[in-house]
Design a protein around this motif. Structure first.
Motif, PDB file in Angstrom:
ATOM      1  N   ASP B 366       0.837  -1.203   0.000  1.00 51.05           N
ATOM      2  CA  ASP B 366       0.000   0.000   0.000  1.00 51.05           C
ATOM      3  C   ASP B 366       0.873   1.255   0.000  1.00 51.05           C
ATOM      4  O   ASP B 366       0.664   2.187  -0.781  1.00 51.05           O
ATOM      5  CB  ASP B 366      -0.916  -0.015   1.230  1.00 51.05           C
ATOM      6  CG  ASP B 366      -1.827   1.193   1.285  1.00 51.05           C
ATOM      7  OD1 ASP B 366      -2.635   1.354   0.350  1.00 51.05           O
ATOM      8  OD2 ASP B 366      -1.723   1.977   2.245  1.00 51.05           O
ATOM      9  N   ARG B 367       1.905   1.249   0.856  1.00 55.94           N
ATOM     10  CA  ARG B 367       2.752   2.432   0.932  1.00 55.94           C
ATOM     11  C   ARG B 367       3.494   2.664  -0.383  1.00 55.94           C
ATOM     12  O   ARG B 367       3.558   3.778  -0.895  1.00 55.94           O
ATOM     13  CB  ARG B 367       3.748   2.332   2.086  1.00 55.94           C
ATOM     14  CG  ARG B 367       4.441   3.674   2.287  1.00 55.94           C
ATOM     15  CD  ARG B 367       5.500   3.664   3.346  1.00 55.94           C
ATOM     16  NE  ARG B 367       6.532   2.717   3.031  1.00 55.94           N
ATOM     17  CZ  ARG B 367       7.156   1.991   3.960  1.00 55.94           C
ATOM     18  NH1 ARG B 367       6.840   2.111   5.217  1.00 55.94           N
ATOM     19  NH2 ARG B 367       8.099   1.136   3.613  1.00 55.94           N
ATOM     20  N   ARG B 368       4.034   1.586  -0.923  1.00 61.56           N
ATOM     21  CA  ARG B 368       4.797   1.724  -2.165  1.00 61.56           C
ATOM     22  C   ARG B 368       3.931   2.287  -3.292  1.00 61.56           C
ATOM     23  O   ARG B 368       4.336   3.198  -4.015  1.00 61.56           O
ATOM     24  CB  ARG B 368       5.357   0.343  -2.549  1.00 61.56           C
ATOM     25  CG  ARG B 368       6.058   0.263  -3.887  1.00 61.56           C
ATOM     26  CD  ARG B 368       7.431   0.911  -3.826  1.00 61.56           C
ATOM     27  NE  ARG B 368       8.129   0.705  -5.082  1.00 61.56           N
ATOM     28  CZ  ARG B 368       9.172  -0.097  -5.225  1.00 61.56           C
ATOM     29  NH1 ARG B 368       9.667  -0.739  -4.185  1.00 61.56           N
ATOM     30  NH2 ARG B 368       9.749  -0.247  -6.391  1.00 61.56           N
ATOM     31  N   ARG B 370       1.249   4.056  -2.991  1.00 64.81           N
ATOM     32  CA  ARG B 370       0.941   5.466  -2.695  1.00 64.81           C
ATOM     33  C   ARG B 370       2.115   6.357  -3.075  1.00 64.81           C
ATOM     34  O   ARG B 370       1.945   7.399  -3.700  1.00 64.81           O
ATOM     35  CB  ARG B 370       0.663   5.655  -1.210  1.00 64.81           C
ATOM     36  CG  ARG B 370      -0.743   5.329  -0.799  1.00 64.81           C
ATOM     37  CD  ARG B 370      -0.825   5.335   0.724  1.00 64.81           C
ATOM     38  NE  ARG B 370      -1.980   4.586   1.159  1.00 64.81           N
ATOM     39  CZ  ARG B 370      -3.175   5.131   1.390  1.00 64.81           C
ATOM     40  NH1 ARG B 370      -3.341   6.424   1.253  1.00 64.81           N
ATOM     41  NH2 ARG B 370      -4.188   4.395   1.758  1.00 64.81           N
ATOM     42  N   GLU B 371       3.311   5.933  -2.652  1.00 63.45           N
ATOM     43  CA  GLU B 371       4.502   6.737  -2.942  1.00 63.45           C
ATOM     44  C   GLU B 371       4.669   6.944  -4.436  1.00 63.45           C
ATOM     45  O   GLU B 371       5.124   7.984  -4.888  1.00 63.45           O
ATOM     46  CB  GLU B 371       5.754   6.051  -2.384  1.00 63.45           C
ATOM     47  CG  GLU B 371       5.941   6.272  -0.894  1.00 63.45           C
ATOM     48  CD  GLU B 371       7.032   5.376  -0.295  1.00 63.45           C
ATOM     49  OE1 GLU B 371       7.177   5.409   0.930  1.00 63.45           O
ATOM     50  OE2 GLU B 371       7.720   4.657  -1.056  1.00 63.45           O
ATOM     51  N   ARG B 375      -1.606   4.145  -6.304  1.00 61.08           N
ATOM     52  CA  ARG B 375      -2.438   3.309  -5.440  1.00 61.08           C
ATOM     53  C   ARG B 375      -3.897   3.283  -5.891  1.00 61.08           C
ATOM     54  O   ARG B 375      -4.552   2.252  -5.843  1.00 61.08           O
ATOM     55  CB  ARG B 375      -2.329   3.801  -3.979  1.00 61.08           C
ATOM     56  CG  ARG B 375      -3.269   3.113  -2.991  1.00 61.08           C
ATOM     57  CD  ARG B 375      -2.962   1.637  -2.866  1.00 61.08           C
ATOM     58  NE  ARG B 375      -3.949   0.918  -2.062  1.00 61.08           N
ATOM     59  CZ  ARG B 375      -5.070   0.374  -2.559  1.00 61.08           C
ATOM     60  NH1 ARG B 375      -5.351   0.491  -3.848  1.00 61.08           N
ATOM     61  NH2 ARG B 375      -5.894  -0.269  -1.770  1.00 61.08           N
ATOM     62  N   GLY B 399      -4.598  -0.849   4.280  1.00 58.81           N
ATOM     63  CA  GLY B 399      -4.504  -0.551   2.852  1.00 58.81           C
ATOM     64  C   GLY B 399      -5.270  -1.454   1.910  1.00 58.81           C
ATOM     65  O   GLY B 399      -5.262  -1.234   0.704  1.00 58.81           O
ATOM     66  N   GLY B 478      -6.640   2.241   4.196  1.00 62.16           N
ATOM     67  CA  GLY B 478      -5.310   2.831   4.341  1.00 62.16           C
ATOM     68  C   GLY B 478      -5.241   3.895   5.415  1.00 62.16           C
ATOM     69  O   GLY B 478      -4.261   4.642   5.494  1.00 62.16           O
ATOM     70  N   ARG B 480      -4.180   4.736   8.442  1.00 54.88           N
ATOM     71  CA  ARG B 480      -3.270   4.240   9.492  1.00 54.88           C
ATOM     72  C   ARG B 480      -3.477   4.946  10.837  1.00 54.88           C
ATOM     73  O   ARG B 480      -3.124   4.418  11.867  1.00 54.88           O
ATOM     74  CB  ARG B 480      -1.814   4.444   9.085  1.00 54.88           C
ATOM     75  CG  ARG B 480      -1.424   3.839   7.767  1.00 54.88           C
ATOM     76  CD  ARG B 480      -1.284   2.347   7.914  1.00 54.88           C
ATOM     77  NE  ARG B 480      -0.348   1.809   6.950  1.00 54.88           N
ATOM     78  CZ  ARG B 480      -0.544   1.763   5.629  1.00 54.88           C
ATOM     79  NH1 ARG B 480      -1.659   2.232   5.114  1.00 54.88           N
ATOM     80  NH2 ARG B 480       0.362   1.260   4.826  1.00 54.88           N
ATOM     81  N   GLY B 497       3.665   1.210   9.166  1.00 52.30           N
ATOM     82  CA  GLY B 497       3.289   2.616   8.995  1.00 52.30           C
ATOM     83  C   GLY B 497       2.380   3.105  10.098  1.00 52.30           C
ATOM     84  O   GLY B 497       1.518   3.968   9.863  1.00 52.30           O
TER      85      GLY B 497
END
Ligand code: SF4
Ligand code: SF4
Lengths: 263, 503
Positions: B366-368, B370-371, B375, B399, B478, B480, B497
């Motif tokens: 999920d973070r990747r 988004r970055e 996403r 996420g 997502g 967090r 996260g």
């Protein structure tokens, strides 16, 4: 603008009754295939494609029978999932020719790349020249439905890997001479059904397969397929030149290749 | 060498209660119980028992107890009973160990170390009984941004929308192939999916003609063995899932032992009856992300771009990078299956040691995405070890768009987690294709129980969302801030996260 309306006035698409002629220059596969599906829905049953240059998935997703002539070089996954359509390629096909095809015919006047006939479920593929690696892996068979691949030249390694059914015949011809040109390695690895016939070459077979000479029954079958092969490619050769005890037959020696490995 | 002294379970039968009715003899599929006419007693070979509890359930007089054998090997932490038993088993057979169901190793469950926030004073909770809470989820590729255009004095969507599926609850039923389970199990799942407005994944073994009528709630799967895959199959469901890997056995393929390949399964899979059905580790036409793209688009061509295409991978170390590649390859949905993911049969060594927990993989993916700003272009379904509505809420907060449940749905059907699925002799009529054993499962009841489970969890999810003051899954996804960790290291908190509880 609608693709058809843009191509027709320029003469790049001509439709006459159930026959269509299409110049594929510059068309993305998505456009080309959508157009073919549309033509098919409108009743076109014969399509001749010119200047094909790398377009993928030709024939995929057609719902009605169609004869497709491909001039040029089709892209990967030619005829993937086809279900009764017939494709004639005047040139070479790339990887994944006849991938998971269900029924129909593919005739390639040239060579095919890797994984031709992957998980093929029915129909026939004839290749005039050579086939790449992993020809006919995972071929299936059930009841009366039995896929067949005939390759005129040689075949690459891992031929018939994981085969569960069907028939592969590799003739090993070179330039129409009676000389064997190939020696694929790991033939029939993990095979648990079906049969591979190969002419001439030394067999480097996988574990769990039987390599034997051919019987009269096999020869009858081989003879009829060789005749089909010659007819498709208009080759002026006598079938008898190729029918001899040179053929070997590869079948699974066990239907349980994984038995005993796990407990 | 005999190996019975410390068999894991022992069967205790109260002789004064036993009426010699032989129900246990009939019900046991592993040959534990037998009747000895000479002595007029029922005898039990405890060392064959897997603690599936079928006999206990069916003993009319309550004479039976299955218990852990007190004669265990000398208790050690390192050389524990299971480790010693496995060595003895392998010394006897020379074979790799095979087991059913998922990895049950300790310390791999992060759900229990994640806690959710709730509204107090400053933000109002929502009462799910009085106010609507939306659990509907849309699964598929969303356009990067919404563009509108005026048309007849109205604003219309300018973007071309990719195909999607819509589930009334974020709980989907995980892939179970015909072969691993029988047709009744699949039918119960499909009907429960219809009742709950969700979807059942039919797994890699094709779709039986009799189940095609449930196609509006079925996701069809394509794995390396390509069993039962033709154009009709691909179009018979609402979405197509490419199975690259599964959490129970990352890096290896499937193997349906010949014992389970009946005539009917041979027909659906198009392979010879009684042979081992193999799906090798790779799809041999997929060796790279570019190749994956080629397969994704082959499936899109075959379904005329009308169905979303999902790609399922096992959660492995570099899942985030792979998921990014999958999204860019054109997949509409990414399915992540964690180390706890279940199976009908997997080599034990692989099941218990390969892959990573879904919680960590999901958060990382999920973070990747988004970055990388992609996403929203792809949906994520998380699976592998989801045990409750609370786990679902936590997965979404980490996420996921939705989850797949497999083991929980099987437990609803009667599974007792005995792990004998690989034998094809499931005493509860689930992980078996034997015609007689399959009859042990009541279709109507099974369907009702699976539907009940989904409804119950969905209610729990609504209650938890309400308590957090959230009324759509979108707002939970997502999020967090709603999660805090307990008993986690800095590194774990970073990957997840989330902050530590109290912060
Ligand atoms: S089911 Fe119970 S009562 Fe019947 S034979 Fe077995 S132990 Fe005895
Ligand atoms: S499905 Fe059957 S064999 Fe597998 S764990 Fe559950 S009860 Fe045991």
């Amino acid at each position: 603008m609608d693709l058809r309306e843009s191509l027709e006035p320029r003469g790049r698409l001509q439709v006459d009754g159930n026959v269509a002629l299409l110049d594929a220059t510059g068309l993305h596969y998505r456009e080309l295939n959508a157009l073919m599906r549309r033509l098919s829905a409108e009743g076109v049953e014969n399509v001749e494609l010119h200047n094909v240059n790398g377009q993928r998935y030709i024939g995929t997703g057609l719902k009605r029978p169609m004869n497709i002539i491909v001039r040029g070089t089709p892209g990967n996954d030619l005829g993937m999932f086809i279900n009764g359509q017939r494709i004639f390629v005047y040139g070479n096909a790339q990887d994944g020719c006849g991938n998971t095809m269900n029924d129909g015919l593919i005739v390639v006047h040239g060579s095919v790349g890797d994984v031709a006939g992957y998980a093929m479920r029915g129909g026939r593929i004839f290749v005039r020249d050579d086939a790449g690696f992993r020809l006919g892996i995972h071929m299936k068979e059930y009841g009366g439905k039995k896929p067949i691949i005939v390759v005129g030249g040689g075949a690459g390694d891992f031929l018939g890997e994981y085969m569960a059914g069907g028939l592969i015949l590799v003739l090993g011809l070179k330039e129409e001479k009676n000389e064997c040109v190939h020696s694929p390695k790991f033939v029939g690895v993990g095979m648990h059904g079906g049969v591979i016939y190969m002419r001439g070459c030394t067999i480097h077979a996988g574990k769990n397969v039987l390599v034997e000479g051919v019987e009269d029954e096999d020869l009858k079958l081989i003879r009829s397929l060789v005749e089909d092969y010659f007819n498709h490619f208009n080759l002026d050769l006598r079938v008898n030149d190729f029918i001899s005890d040179e053929f070997v037959k590869v079948t699974p020696s066990t239907s349980r290749p994984y038995m005993g490995l796990y407990r | 060498m005999r190996n019975r002294a410390a068999s894991t379970y022992i069967v205790l039968r109260k002789e004064d209660k036993c009426t010699k009715c032989r129900a246990c003899v009939e019900q046991c599929t592993y040959g534990v119980h037998s009747y000895n006419p000479a002595k007029n007693v029922i005898e039990s070979k405890s060392w064959l028992c897997s603690n599936c509890l079928r006999c206990v359930e069916f003993c009319p007089t309550g004479a039976l107890t299955i218990t852990r054998n007190p004669n265990s090997y000398r208790m050690g932490h390192h050389w524990n009973h299971e480790a010693i038993m496995d060595v003895k088993r392998q010394a006897e057979t020379g074979s790799a160990l095979l087991e059913g169901m998922g990895c049950d190793g300790p310390n791999l469950t992060y759900w229990d170390r994640l806690l959710l926030n709730a509204c107090q004073v400053t933000n109002p909770p929502i009462d799910p009984i009085r106010e609507p809470i939306e659990t509907r989820v849309i699964l598929g590729r969303r356009p990067p941004r919404v563009e509108l255009k005026p048309e007849n004095r109205r604003l219309m969507l300018k973007n071309e929308l990719a195909p999607y599926i819509c589930a009334e609850t974020p709980i989907l039923l995980a892939a179970m192939s015909y072969g691993a389970v029988n047709l009744r199990v699949q039918e119960a799942m499909a009907r429960a999916a219809i009742e709950c407005g969700t979807y059942f994944n039919c797994g890699e073994g094709g779709l039986h003609p009799e189940l095609r009528r449930y196609g509006s709630h079925i996701i069809v799967q394509v794995a390396s063995g390509r069993f039962g895959v033709d154009i009709e199959y691909l179009n018979s469901g609402v979405a197509v899932e490419i199975k690259i890997g599964q959490g129970a056995k990352p890096g290896i393929g499937g193997h349906l032992p010949g014992e389970k390949v009946t005539e009917d399964i041979a027909m659906v899979r198009m392979i010879p009856k009684g042979t081992d059905a193999l799906s090798p580790a790779p799809h041999h036409d997929v060796y790279s992300i570019e190749d994956l793209r080629q397969l994704i688009y082959a499936l899109k061509e075959a379904t005329e771009y009308k169905k979303p295409v999902a790609v399922k991978i096992a959660a492995v170390h570099n899942a985030a990078a792979i998921a990014s590649g999958i999204a860019r390859a054109g997949a509409d949905i990414i399915v992540l299956d964690g180390v706890r993911g279940s199976t009908g049969a997997a080599p034990k060594a692989i099941r218990d040691n390969m892959g990573i927990p879904i919680e960590l993989a999901l958060a990382a993916v999920d973070r990747r995405l988004r970055e990388e700003g992609i996403r929203s272009e792809v949906s994520i379904i998380a699976s592998g070890g989801i045990r409750s509505g609370a786990d679902v809420v936590k997965a979404i907060a980490l996420g996921a768009d939705a989850v797949y449940i497999g083991t929980a749905a099987l437990i609803a059907l009667g599974c007792t987690l005995c792990k004998m699925c690989y034998t094809g002799r499931c005493a509860w009529g689930i992980a078996t294709t034997d015609a007689e054993l399959s009859k042990r499962l009541n279709l109507e009841e099974g369907c009702r129980r699976v539907a009940n489970l989904i409804k119950a969890w969905t209610m729990e999810i609504k209650e938890m969302m309400g308590a957090m003051g959230i009324d759509t899954i979108e707002a939970l996804r997502g999020n967090r801030e709603l999660l805090r960790g307990v008993g986690l290291t800095e590194g774990e908190l970073r990957v997840l996260g989330i902050k530590v509880a109290g912060e």
